[in-house]
Scaffold this motif. Structure first.
Motif, mmCIF file in Angstrom:
data_model
loop_
_atom_site.group_PDB
_atom_site.id
_atom_site.type_symbol
_atom_site.label_atom_id
_atom_site.label_comp_id
_atom_site.label_asym_id
_atom_site.label_seq_id
_atom_site.Cartn_x
_atom_site.Cartn_y
_atom_site.Cartn_z
ATOM 1 N N GLN A 129 0.808 -1.217 0.000
ATOM 2 C CA GLN A 129 0.000 0.000 0.000
ATOM 3 C C GLN A 129 0.844 1.271 0.000
ATOM 4 O O GLN A 129 0.330 2.342 -0.210
ATOM 5 C CB GLN A 129 -0.927 -0.008 1.214
ATOM 6 N N THR A 130 2.125 1.156 0.276
ATOM 7 C CA THR A 130 2.993 2.343 0.264
ATOM 8 C C THR A 130 3.632 2.564 -1.095
ATOM 9 O O THR A 130 4.366 3.529 -1.280
ATOM 10 C CB THR A 130 4.091 2.224 1.338
ATOM 11 N N THR A 131 3.371 1.665 -2.047
ATOM 12 C CA THR A 131 3.988 1.747 -3.372
ATOM 13 C C THR A 131 2.935 1.602 -4.458
ATOM 14 O O THR A 131 2.010 0.791 -4.332
ATOM 15 C CB THR A 131 5.045 0.636 -3.543
ATOM 16 N N LEU A 132 3.057 2.387 -5.496
ATOM 17 C CA LEU A 132 2.151 2.295 -6.636
ATOM 18 C C LEU A 132 2.983 2.289 -7.906
ATOM 19 O O LEU A 132 3.808 3.186 -8.121
ATOM 20 C CB LEU A 132 1.177 3.477 -6.649
ATOM 21 N N ASN A 133 2.781 1.294 -8.754
ATOM 22 C CA ASN A 133 3.525 1.174 -10.005
ATOM 23 C C ASN A 133 2.639 1.542 -11.188
ATOM 24 O O ASN A 133 1.526 1.039 -11.317
ATOM 25 C CB ASN A 133 4.053 -0.255 -10.178
ATOM 26 N N ILE A 134 3.137 2.433 -12.048
ATOM 27 C CA ILE A 134 2.386 2.920 -13.215
ATOM 28 C C ILE A 134 2.983 2.339 -14.488
ATOM 29 O O ILE A 134 4.166 2.541 -14.784
ATOM 30 C CB ILE A 134 2.428 4.456 -13.300
ATOM 31 N N ALA A 135 2.169 1.624 -15.263
ATOM 32 C CA ALA A 135 2.597 1.133 -16.572
ATOM 33 C C ALA A 135 2.443 2.247 -17.597
ATOM 34 O O ALA A 135 1.410 2.919 -17.652
ATOM 35 C CB ALA A 135 1.756 -0.074 -16.986
ATOM 36 N N THR A 136 3.467 2.438 -18.413
ATOM 37 C CA THR A 136 3.424 3.491 -19.414
ATOM 38 C C THR A 136 4.272 3.119 -20.625
ATOM 39 O O THR A 136 5.257 2.373 -20.511
ATOM 40 C CB THR A 136 3.933 4.830 -18.846
ATOM 41 N N GLN B 87 -1.476 -6.122 -19.939
ATOM 42 C CA GLN B 87 -0.875 -7.368 -19.469
ATOM 43 C C GLN B 87 -0.073 -7.141 -18.191
ATOM 44 O O GLN B 87 -0.067 -7.991 -17.283
ATOM 45 C CB GLN B 87 0.033 -7.964 -20.546
ATOM 46 N N ALA B 88 0.581 -5.984 -18.091
ATOM 47 C CA ALA B 88 1.331 -5.655 -16.873
ATOM 48 C C ALA B 88 0.394 -5.536 -15.670
ATOM 49 O O ALA B 88 0.778 -5.882 -14.544
ATOM 50 C CB ALA B 88 2.108 -4.358 -17.074
ATOM 51 N N LEU B 89 -0.838 -5.072 -15.906
ATOM 52 C CA LEU B 89 -1.821 -5.010 -14.819
ATOM 53 C C LEU B 89 -2.214 -6.419 -14.392
ATOM 54 O O LEU B 89 -2.298 -6.722 -13.196
ATOM 55 C CB LEU B 89 -3.055 -4.226 -15.259
ATOM 56 N N PHE B 90 -2.479 -7.290 -15.358
ATOM 57 C CA PHE B 90 -2.850 -8.661 -15.026
ATOM 58 C C PHE B 90 -1.720 -9.384 -14.285
ATOM 59 O O PHE B 90 -1.959 -10.173 -13.378
ATOM 60 C CB PHE B 90 -3.213 -9.436 -16.299
ATOM 61 N N ASP C 60 0.176 -1.412 -11.038
ATOM 62 C CA ASP C 60 -1.105 -1.237 -10.358
ATOM 63 C C ASP C 60 -2.084 -0.428 -11.201
ATOM 64 O O ASP C 60 -3.297 -0.622 -11.106
ATOM 65 C CB ASP C 60 -0.892 -0.532 -9.015
ATOM 66 N N ILE C 61 -1.558 0.501 -11.990
ATOM 67 C CA ILE C 61 -2.391 1.315 -12.870
ATOM 68 C C ILE C 61 -1.662 1.522 -14.195
ATOM 69 O O ILE C 61 -0.446 1.334 -14.289
ATOM 70 C CB ILE C 61 -2.739 2.700 -12.255
ATOM 71 N N CYS D 275 -7.155 0.245 -14.197
ATOM 72 C CA CYS D 275 -6.698 -0.553 -13.057
ATOM 73 C C CYS D 275 -7.484 -1.852 -13.016
ATOM 74 O O CYS D 275 -8.373 -2.082 -13.843
ATOM 75 C CB CYS D 275 -6.853 0.224 -11.751
ATOM 76 N N ARG D 276 -7.167 -2.686 -12.052
ATOM 77 C CA ARG D 276 -7.886 -3.950 -11.902
ATOM 78 C C ARG D 276 -9.218 -3.721 -11.192
ATOM 79 O O ARG D 276 -9.287 -2.937 -10.236
ATOM 80 C CB ARG D 276 -7.037 -4.954 -11.107
ATOM 81 N N GLU D 277 -10.252 -4.404 -11.646
ATOM 82 C CA GLU D 277 -11.541 -4.329 -10.967
ATOM 83 C C GLU D 277 -11.417 -4.878 -9.549
ATOM 84 O O GLU D 277 -10.714 -5.867 -9.318
ATOM 85 C CB GLU D 277 -12.597 -5.131 -11.736
ATOM 86 N N GLY D 278 -12.094 -4.221 -8.625
ATOM 87 C CA GLY D 278 -12.094 -4.703 -7.256
ATOM 88 C C GLY D 278 -10.880 -4.328 -6.441
ATOM 89 O O GLY D 278 -10.789 -4.705 -5.269
ATOM 90 N N ASP D 279 -9.946 -3.595 -7.043
ATOM 91 C CA ASP D 279 -8.750 -3.159 -6.301
ATOM 92 C C ASP D 279 -9.105 -1.884 -5.549
ATOM 93 O O ASP D 279 -8.803 -0.765 -5.981
ATOM 94 C CB ASP D 279 -7.588 -2.932 -7.265
ATOM 95 N N GLU D 280 -9.784 -2.039 -4.428
ATOM 96 C CA GLU D 280 -10.353 -0.895 -3.715
ATOM 97 C C GLU D 280 -9.294 0.072 -3.204
ATOM 98 O O GLU D 280 -9.528 1.278 -3.143
ATOM 99 C CB GLU D 280 -11.226 -1.383 -2.555
ATOM 100 N N SER D 281 -8.136 -0.436 -2.802
ATOM 101 C CA SER D 281 -7.092 0.462 -2.308
ATOM 102 C C SER D 281 -6.609 1.394 -3.407
ATOM 103 O O SER D 281 -6.398 2.586 -3.180
ATOM 104 C CB SER D 281 -5.923 -0.347 -1.742
ATOM 105 N N VAL D 282 -6.479 0.865 -4.612
ATOM 106 C CA VAL D 282 -6.050 1.701 -5.744
ATOM 107 C C VAL D 282 -7.166 2.666 -6.139
ATOM 108 O O VAL D 282 -6.911 3.851 -6.382
ATOM 109 C CB VAL D 282 -5.642 0.815 -6.935
ATOM 110 N N LEU D 283 -8.395 2.181 -6.197
ATOM 111 C CA LEU D 283 -9.516 3.046 -6.552
ATOM 112 C C LEU D 283 -9.662 4.202 -5.566
ATOM 113 O O LEU D 283 -9.977 5.334 -5.954
ATOM 114 C CB LEU D 283 -10.810 2.233 -6.611
#
Length: 334
Positions: free
Chosen positions: A18-25, A83-86, A91-92, A220-228
């Motif tokens: 929860q302290t880290t968020l990875n962005i695919a770009t 695919q990186a999200l799956f 994370d996003i 993002c992934r469905e159901g990923d409430e922390s990210v949402l």
């Protein structure tokens, strides 16, 4: 085959830090700007959050000698990011919304519609002041069938030549004299600090924008409430309503991201009136179908979103009644 028809492999669940968020770009300069922009906004909102960029090259970045419409459309720019999200490597994913297919793979969703920037098309030329100033037979570069059909309807005397590559590459081709002028998204040039290259923005009556043009969306992934929850402050309610209407229009037409479909919505914040305009045109510009509809929105945010989606469907139905399906089928068959 569209991305929605392919089912990427989903790996076993991995606990999210929860302290880290990875962005695919993507690695293109504009995509990196967009990802860095979202990274900066998240870090300003959450000082304790560590945000990393996961960069990658997509199939759409690799194939530069073929028009997008012939190799699968702009969905080719998002498949690897999805695919990186799956795979839980990211994370996003940050996208230009106009590049995002109308149907997302099962298990993924758009978690945020950010405030829209300029939605217009920009006229760029080293010699001429405007589209109208181009001489007969001038060579105009664009990668978009939507722009092509509308500009040909307005200026049938122009030669339209395919233009691929990132913003810098396209400008270099213009500067090398391969084109008399090119058309690019206003927002992309502005985000790259290239405002001085814009001779003018095309009037939407001449070139109605693409569905989602100028807007950033976060997948993002469905159901990923922390990210949402983290993404919630990035949502812009006005933009969201307009973009839902536009995407519903395109989805009902079974349109992709690289077909001659235009859709642009405006929402009056004072009156809650939604105004959606849609167009479908033949590649040569000889046929250009136009429909518009206004609707008074009411109720909760979710109710207004449903009303916006219904407006998109109704505008699409009106275009189909005018023969839009025949135009689109002809292009798909090609």
């Amino acid at each position: 085959m569209t991305i929605s028809q392919e089912k990427p492999l989903v790996t076993d669940n991995i606990a999210t830090d929860q302290t880290t968020l990875n962005i695919a770009t993507r690695q293109s300069p504009l995509a990196l700007w967009q990802a860095e922009h979202i990274k900066a906004r998240l870090e300003a909102l959450y000082p304790e959050l560590t945000v990393n960029l996961v960069t990658m090259v997509t199939k759409g970045d690799k194939i530069l000698d073929t028009p997008l419409a012939k190799i699968g459309g702009k969905g080719l720019f998002v498949k690897e990011l999805e695919q990186a999200l799956f795979d839980k490597r990211a994370d996003i994913a940050v996208h230009s919304l106009k590049d995002v297919p109308m149907e997302l793979p099962e298990g993924l969703m758009l978690g945020a519609y950010c405030q829209r920037a300029a939605p217009t098309d920009a006229f760029v030329s080293n010699q001429y002041e405007s589209l109208q100033a181009l001489p007969e037979g001038a060579v105009l570069g664009t990668s978009s069938l939507r722009r092509q059909c509308q500009i040909k309807a307005h200026r049938p005397d122009l030669q339209i030549k395919t233009l691929r590559g990132n913003v810098g590459t396209r400008l270099s081709k213009l500067d090398a004299g391969e084109y008399d002028a090119i058309i690019l998204a206003t927002s992309g040039l502005q985000r790259m600090g290239l405002d001085e290259r814009i001779r003018g923005e095309l009037d939407v009556e001449v070139s109605l924008p693409a569905v989602g043009q100028g807007a950033l969306a976060i997948e993002c992934r469905e159901g990923d409430e922390s990210v949402l929850s983290l993404l919630a402050p990035l949502n812009d309610d006005i933009s969201r309503i307009c973009l839902i209407a536009e995407r519903a229009l395109n989805r009902h037409l079974q349109g992709g991201c690289q077909v001659p479909i235009a859709g642009f919505a405006l929402l009056d914040e004072q009156t809650s009136e939604l105004w959606l305009r849609g167009r479908v045109g033949s590649e040569d510009g000889t046929t250009l179908l136009k429909v518009e509809q206004r609707c008074q929105l009411s109720g909760t945010q979710s109710e207004q979103e449903r009303q916006a989606e219904q407006v998109g469907i109704e505008v699409a139905e009106a275009l189909l009644a005018q023969g839009a399906d025949q135009i689109l089928n002809h292009i798909y068959n090609k």
